[in-house]
Enzyme design. Sequence first.
Site, short mmCIF file in Angstrom:
data_model
loop_
_atom_site.label_atom_id
_atom_site.label_comp_id
_atom_site.label_asym_id
_atom_site.label_seq_id
_atom_site.Cartn_x
_atom_site.Cartn_y
_atom_site.Cartn_z
N LYS A 220 36.60 8.25 4.26
CA LYS A 220 37.35 7.57 5.33
C LYS A 220 38.16 8.54 6.20
O LYS A 220 38.35 9.71 5.85
CB LYS A 220 38.24 6.48 4.73
N ARG A 254 35.85 2.83 -5.18
CA ARG A 254 34.66 2.37 -4.44
C ARG A 254 34.17 3.56 -3.63
O ARG A 254 34.85 4.01 -2.71
CB ARG A 254 35.05 1.20 -3.54
N1 HH2 Z 1 35.98 -0.34 2.62
C1 HH2 Z 1 34.90 -0.62 3.36
C2 HH2 Z 1 34.16 -1.80 3.13
N2 HH2 Z 1 34.51 -2.63 2.14
N3 HH2 Z 1 35.97 -3.21 0.37
C3 HH2 Z 1 37.05 -2.95 -0.38
N4 HH2 Z 1 37.41 -3.78 -1.38
N5 HH2 Z 1 37.82 -1.83 -0.17
C4 HH2 Z 1 37.52 -0.94 0.82
O1 HH2 Z 1 38.27 0.05 0.99
C5 HH2 Z 1 36.36 -1.19 1.63
C6 HH2 Z 1 35.60 -2.37 1.38
C7 HH2 Z 1 34.47 0.32 4.43
O2 HH2 Z 1 33.59 1.30 3.91
P1 HH2 Z 1 32.01 1.23 4.04
O3 HH2 Z 1 31.46 0.04 3.34
O4 HH2 Z 1 31.41 2.51 3.63
O5 HH2 Z 1 31.77 1.12 5.61
P2 HH2 Z 1 31.34 -0.05 6.56
O6 HH2 Z 1 32.40 -1.08 6.54
O7 HH2 Z 1 31.21 0.65 7.90
O8 HH2 Z 1 30.02 -0.60 6.06
#
Ligand code: HH2
Length: 276
Positions: A220, A254
């Site tokens: 992030k 995560r």
């Molecule tokens: N971060 C993202 C998505 N879902 N869920 C939880 N519980 N906590 C988090 O910090 C979190 C989450 C964002 O990361 P990512 O899935 O890699 O990216 P994107 O939202 O662009 O798919």
Amino acid sequence: MIVTPPLTWLDAPCVMGILNVTPDSFSDGGAHVEPQVAIARARAMAAEGAVILDVGAESTRPGAYPVSEDVEIARLTPVLAALRDDPPPAPLSVDTRRASVAALALDAGAVLVNDVTAGADPAMLPLVAGRGVGICLMHMRGEPLTMQDDPRYGDVVSEVTAFLEGRMAAAVSAGVSEQAIILDPGIGFGKSAAHNVALLRGLGAIVALGRPVLVGVSRKGVVGVLTGREAGDRLAGSVGAGLAAVENGAAVLRVHDVGATVDALRAFAGVRGGGA
Ligand code: HH2
């Protein structure tokens, strides 16, 4: 920490592997859209030591436009079908803010709903209660499209903690077992880098609410600020920030990079002794 059903997969501190079946996620968009590629990625993450796999079909990165329910379902359905026919050796979580989408994933065998809106869809908490599955309640300020436009807090740690306490109470009054709840400060969701660092430092306030805490800091922006690296080059920074979160009480990380994080947790626990 004593872990009771329905979070029996949780073996703190542990790793949740990210499986984004989106064309536009911030660090791995488009990489796992094909069901067979998603299956292979799921198997690889389980083999590397992920105790749960989080499947998501809508990017919530800063600036992301929401996708329609139809699009989210169309992205997820073939992957869920493939995962059901050829299950990976780790349980599944679904990353969605829609109860309708969560229900489809639960029908396909998912055991956890990861809801970045902490149950804003009025049907979400009753669904989770009725199915007896787990839920991760995350803090987000605003909406992904605009959440990084100058976020402000008086005291970010106490405001996020109070929000999570309130959503936990709402979940329990909707019939969700307290034992089914995981809490998440929502790193990067309507927060500046300074807010994110304050939350990672002050994680103890959320841990004190008595539920396992999940932290998603992998690749992030805050890691970019701390290391000066682009999203594709934040592995070491992500692992470092994740270990600091575990030191401060996080139970679940995560992450995108499962093998490196699992190794780091093992070494950290081994040196520290008595579990991380
Ligand atoms: N971060 C993202 C998505 N879902 N869920 C939880 N519980 N906590 C988090 O910090 C979190 C989450 C964002 O990361 P990512 O899935 O890699 O990216 P994107 O939202 O662009 O798919």
